[in-house]
Scaffold this motif. Structure first.
Motif, PDB file in Angstrom:
ATOM      1  N   ALA A 128      31.616  34.391  31.999  1.00  0.00           N
ATOM      2  CA  ALA A 128      32.691  34.107  32.948  1.00  0.00           C
ATOM      3  C   ALA A 128      32.405  34.731  34.311  1.00  0.00           C
ATOM      4  CB  ALA A 128      34.020  34.613  32.406  1.00  0.00           C
ATOM      5  N   VAL A 129      31.909  35.967  34.314  1.00  0.00           N
ATOM      6  CA  VAL A 129      31.595  36.635  35.586  1.00  0.00           C
ATOM      7  C   VAL A 129      30.553  35.840  36.351  1.00  0.00           C
ATOM      8  CG1 VAL A 129      30.488  38.668  36.592  1.00  0.00           C
ATOM      9  CG2 VAL A 129      32.270  38.959  34.869  1.00  0.00           C
ATOM     10  N   ASN A 130      29.498  35.432  35.664  1.00  0.00           N
ATOM     11  CA  ASN A 130      28.470  34.637  36.342  1.00  0.00           C
ATOM     12  C   ASN A 130      29.038  33.304  36.819  1.00  0.00           C
ATOM     13  OD1 ASN A 130      25.617  33.889  37.056  1.00  0.00           O
ATOM     14  ND2 ASN A 130      26.037  32.319  35.525  1.00  0.00           N
ATOM     15  N   GLY A 131      29.831  32.649  35.955  1.00  0.00           N
ATOM     16  CA  GLY A 131      30.384  31.352  36.328  1.00  0.00           C
ATOM     17  C   GLY A 131      31.248  31.418  37.563  1.00  0.00           C
ATOM     18  N   VAL A 132      32.107  32.420  37.622  1.00  0.00           N
ATOM     19  CA  VAL A 132      32.985  32.570  38.784  1.00  0.00           C
ATOM     20  C   VAL A 132      32.181  32.907  40.029  1.00  0.00           C
ATOM     21  CG1 VAL A 132      34.822  33.984  39.784  1.00  0.00           C
ATOM     22  CG2 VAL A 132      35.009  33.193  37.415  1.00  0.00           C
ATOM     23  N   TYR A 133      31.234  33.851  39.896  1.00  0.00           N
ATOM     24  CA  TYR A 133      30.478  34.276  41.074  1.00  0.00           C
ATOM     25  C   TYR A 133      29.652  33.142  41.663  1.00  0.00           C
ATOM     26  CZ  TYR A 133      27.615  36.954  44.252  1.00  0.00           C
ATOM     27  OH  TYR A 133      27.000  37.412  45.394  1.00  0.00           O
ATOM     28  N   GLN A 134      29.098  32.308  40.798  1.00  0.00           N
ATOM     29  CA  GLN A 134      28.284  31.191  41.280  1.00  0.00           C
ATOM     30  C   GLN A 134      29.080  30.242  42.174  1.00  0.00           C
ATOM     31  OE1 GLN A 134      24.765  32.095  40.525  1.00  0.00           O
ATOM     32  NE2 GLN A 134      24.708  29.892  40.192  1.00  0.00           N
ATOM     33  N   LEU A 135      30.392  30.272  42.073  1.00  0.00           N
ATOM     34  CA  LEU A 135      31.245  29.358  42.836  1.00  0.00           C
ATOM     35  C   LEU A 135      31.881  30.019  44.053  1.00  0.00           C
ATOM     36  CD1 LEU A 135      33.049  27.666  39.801  1.00  0.00           C
ATOM     37  CD2 LEU A 135      31.007  26.855  41.008  1.00  0.00           C
ATOM     38  N   THR A 136      31.528  31.284  44.318  1.00  0.00           N
ATOM     39  CA  THR A 136      32.167  32.008  45.414  1.00  0.00           C
ATOM     40  C   THR A 136      31.475  31.761  46.752  1.00  0.00           C
ATOM     41  OG1 THR A 136      30.813  33.975  45.046  1.00  0.00           O
ATOM     42  CG2 THR A 136      32.930  33.842  43.859  1.00  0.00           C
ATOM     43  N   LYS A 139      28.298  33.968  47.260  1.00  0.00           N
ATOM     44  CA  LYS A 139      27.084  33.412  46.655  1.00  0.00           C
ATOM     45  C   LYS A 139      26.462  32.391  47.605  1.00  0.00           C
ATOM     46  CE  LYS A 139      24.145  31.515  43.683  1.00  0.00           C
ATOM     47  NZ  LYS A 139      23.052  32.150  42.927  1.00  0.00           N
ATOM     48  N   ASP A 140      27.281  31.511  48.160  1.00  0.00           N
ATOM     49  CA  ASP A 140      26.781  30.500  49.092  1.00  0.00           C
ATOM     50  C   ASP A 140      26.149  31.154  50.312  1.00  0.00           C
ATOM     51  OD1 ASP A 140      27.609  28.449  47.456  1.00  0.00           O
ATOM     52  OD2 ASP A 140      29.506  28.141  48.505  1.00  0.00           O
ATOM     53  N   PHE A 141      26.784  32.205  50.824  1.00  0.00           N
ATOM     54  CA  PHE A 141      26.285  32.900  52.008  1.00  0.00           C
ATOM     55  C   PHE A 141      24.905  33.500  51.747  1.00  0.00           C
ATOM     56  CE2 PHE A 141      25.893  36.973  54.306  1.00  0.00           C
ATOM     57  CZ  PHE A 141      25.886  36.495  55.614  1.00  0.00           C
ATOM     58  N   CYS A 142      24.772  34.234  50.631  1.00  0.00           N
ATOM     59  CA  CYS A 142      23.491  34.861  50.310  1.00  0.00           C
ATOM     60  C   CYS A 142      22.426  33.814  50.012  1.00  0.00           C
ATOM     61  CB  CYS A 142      23.657  35.803  49.116  1.00  0.00           C
ATOM     62  SG  CYS A 142      24.660  37.269  49.465  1.00  0.00           S
ATOM     63  N   LEU A 143      22.802  32.746  49.323  1.00  0.00           N
ATOM     64  CA  LEU A 143      21.844  31.687  49.013  1.00  0.00           C
ATOM     65  C   LEU A 143      21.346  31.014  50.284  1.00  0.00           C
ATOM     66  CD1 LEU A 143      20.317  30.008  46.943  1.00  0.00           C
ATOM     67  CD2 LEU A 143      22.352  28.558  46.715  1.00  0.00           C
ATOM     68  N   THR A 144      22.242  30.829  51.239  1.00  0.00           N
ATOM     69  CA  THR A 144      21.846  30.226  52.516  1.00  0.00           C
ATOM     70  C   THR A 144      20.818  31.089  53.231  1.00  0.00           C
ATOM     71  OG1 THR A 144      23.993  29.130  52.775  1.00  0.00           O
ATOM     72  CG2 THR A 144      22.668  29.451  54.764  1.00  0.00           C
ATOM     73  N   VAL A 204      15.748  28.700  37.369  1.00  0.00           N
ATOM     74  CA  VAL A 204      17.011  28.452  38.081  1.00  0.00           C
ATOM     75  C   VAL A 204      16.985  29.097  39.457  1.00  0.00           C
ATOM     76  CG1 VAL A 204      19.475  28.976  38.097  1.00  0.00           C
ATOM     77  CG2 VAL A 204      18.407  28.114  36.014  1.00  0.00           C
ATOM     78  N   VAL A 205      16.520  30.347  39.517  1.00  0.00           N
ATOM     79  CA  VAL A 205      16.457  31.056  40.801  1.00  0.00           C
ATOM     80  C   VAL A 205      15.578  30.298  41.789  1.00  0.00           C
ATOM     81  CG1 VAL A 205      15.567  33.134  41.928  1.00  0.00           C
ATOM     82  CG2 VAL A 205      16.959  33.333  39.858  1.00  0.00           C
ATOM     83  N   ALA A 206      14.388  29.891  41.346  1.00  0.00           N
ATOM     84  CA  ALA A 206      13.470  29.164  42.228  1.00  0.00           C
ATOM     85  C   ALA A 206      14.058  27.823  42.663  1.00  0.00           C
ATOM     86  CB  ALA A 206      12.133  28.958  41.520  1.00  0.00           C
ATOM     87  N   ALA A 207      14.709  27.138  41.737  1.00  0.00           N
ATOM     88  CA  ALA A 207      15.291  25.833  42.064  1.00  0.00           C
ATOM     89  C   ALA A 207      16.440  25.973  43.056  1.00  0.00           C
ATOM     90  CB  ALA A 207      15.777  25.152  40.783  1.00  0.00           C
ATOM     91  N   GLU A 208      17.281  26.973  42.872  1.00  0.00           N
ATOM     92  CA  GLU A 208      18.381  27.186  43.809  1.00  0.00           C
ATOM     93  C   GLU A 208      17.865  27.440  45.225  1.00  0.00           C
ATOM     94  OE1 GLU A 208      21.921  29.131  41.006  1.00  0.00           O
ATOM     95  OE2 GLU A 208      20.950  30.327  42.568  1.00  0.00           O
ATOM     96  N   PRO A 212      16.023  20.805  47.525  1.00  0.00           N
ATOM     97  CA  PRO A 212      16.984  20.342  48.542  1.00  0.00           C
ATOM     98  C   PRO A 212      18.441  20.458  48.087  1.00  0.00           C
ATOM     99  CG  PRO A 212      15.124  18.831  48.367  1.00  0.00           C
ATOM    100  CD  PRO A 212      14.976  19.800  47.243  1.00  0.00           C
ATOM    101  N   ARG A 213      18.686  20.236  46.816  1.00  0.00           N
ATOM    102  CA  ARG A 213      20.045  20.322  46.281  1.00  0.00           C
ATOM    103  C   ARG A 213      20.287  21.640  45.552  1.00  0.00           C
ATOM    104  NH1 ARG A 213      22.819  15.592  46.592  1.00  0.00           N
ATOM    105  NH2 ARG A 213      21.611  13.714  47.090  1.00  0.00           N
ATOM    106  N   GLY A 214      19.636  22.682  46.023  1.00  0.00           N
ATOM    107  CA  GLY A 214      19.794  23.996  45.409  1.00  0.00           C
ATOM    108  C   GLY A 214      21.234  24.486  45.340  1.00  0.00           C
ATOM    109  N   PRO A 215      22.008  24.381  46.430  1.00  0.00           N
ATOM    110  CA  PRO A 215      23.411  24.824  46.364  1.00  0.00           C
ATOM    111  C   PRO A 215      24.233  24.052  45.334  1.00  0.00           C
ATOM    112  CG  PRO A 215      22.696  24.654  48.639  1.00  0.00           C
ATOM    113  CD  PRO A 215      21.598  24.052  47.799  1.00  0.00           C
ATOM    114  N   LEU A 216      23.960  22.759  45.203  1.00  0.00           N
ATOM    115  CA  LEU A 216      24.663  21.973  44.190  1.00  0.00           C
ATOM    116  C   LEU A 216      24.282  22.447  42.789  1.00  0.00           C
ATOM    117  CD1 LEU A 216      26.524  19.587  43.536  1.00  0.00           C
ATOM    118  CD2 LEU A 216      24.521  18.093  43.622  1.00  0.00           C
ATOM    119  N   LEU A 217      23.011  22.771  42.604  1.00  0.00           N
ATOM    120  CA  LEU A 217      22.563  23.301  41.319  1.00  0.00           C
ATOM    121  C   LEU A 217      23.262  24.622  41.012  1.00  0.00           C
ATOM    122  CD1 LEU A 217      20.679  23.369  38.858  1.00  0.00           C
ATOM    123  CD2 LEU A 217      18.972  24.501  40.319  1.00  0.00           C
TER     124      LEU A 217
END
Length: 256
Positions: A128-136, A139-144, A204-208, A212-217
């Motif tokens: 649950a912690v991972n699931g919620v964080y992935q949608l925050t 997460k988007d900011f750091c991934l960008t 998963v880390v490399a794909a994200e 091109p669709r890493g954020p969607l993944l």
């Protein structure tokens, strides 16, 4: 020979060096897996930290190799030392993350040993912690930042002093940690020395970071993790390390 050809060769060479380091780390993990998969918890923090650092080197460097290569070419001279120092700073951040990981490993063993029924609830919490964080948004900011590091590289140009390259790598590593820490948390459920889990999470880390669709993944992984948080109550085998099927993998980390 054109300048473009030389640039491509340099880029390939430096990326290859980082990938070779990651490959060596994977080989070490595979060869030592038998030693680390037996025994009982002894509280050997040093052994855990060494193993954790090698694991993170294996899992995280492939996705970071292009950034390290790009950083190496931000200056006209000393490209190889610059890349090595940057990579070292990056790995140091993930090595430091081994301290809370160790606390979680010890805590998980103690809880599931004393209260076996609590393992399923703990697994659900991890998913649950991972699931919620992935949608925050964080997460988007750091991934960008990980996906588009040009702005960070421009900032690193202002760093001075003998430790500037290590600092640059550590700064980038901090964003990477902010992006991926909850994914590494899943090792608590799957097994710290579960090679399939390590390979899957590294993919998963490399794909994200690279697709091109890493954020969607990343969002899809979050939703899947939330589904696992529910499903684990009916299928405890989804989290073998917390439900009795893989505790030796976590305990064995202290027996190098």
């Amino acid at each position: 020979m054109t300048r473009t050809t030389i640039t491509v060769r340099h880029r390939t060479r430096y990326t290859g060096l980082v990938l070779l380091t990651a490959a060596a780390a994977w080989a070490w993990v595979v060869l030592r897996r038998g030693d680390m998969g037996s025994g009982t918890m002894t509280g050997d923090l040093l052994a855990f930290m060494v193993t954790w650092t090698v694991m993170m080197t294996a899992m995280m460097l492939p996705a970071t190799a292009p950034v390290a290569s790009l950083y190496a070419r931000t200056g006209p001279v000393h490209e190889a030392p610059r890349m090595i120092a940057f990579t070292a700073g990056y790995v140091l951040v993930w090595a430091a993350a081994g301290l809370p990981a160790y606390a979680l490993a010890v805590g998980a063993v103690q809880v599931t040993t004393a209260h076996p029924a609590a393992g399923t609830a703990a697994a659900a919490a991890v998913f649950a912690v991972n699931g919620v964080y992935q949608l925050t948004p964080f997460k988007d900011f750091c991934l960008t930042k990980c996906r588009s590091p040009i702005g960070l590289l421009l900032r690193y140009a202002s760093y001075h002093g003998p430790s500037r390259h290590v600092r640059a790598g550590a700064h980038h590593g901090a964003f990477c940690l902010g992006c991926c820490w909850s994914l590494m948390l899943l090792l608590t459920a799957f097994g710290v020395m579960n090679l399939w889990a390590m390979a899957g999470l590294a993919t998963v880390v490399a794909a994200e970071k690279r697709l091109p669709r890493g954020p969607l993944l990343a969002r899809a992984v979050g939703l899947t993790s939330l589904a696992l948080a529910i499903a684990v109550f009916w299928a405890p085998f989804l989290a073998p390390n917390l439900t009795g099927g893989g505790m030796t993998g976590m305990r064995g980390l202290q027996h190098l």
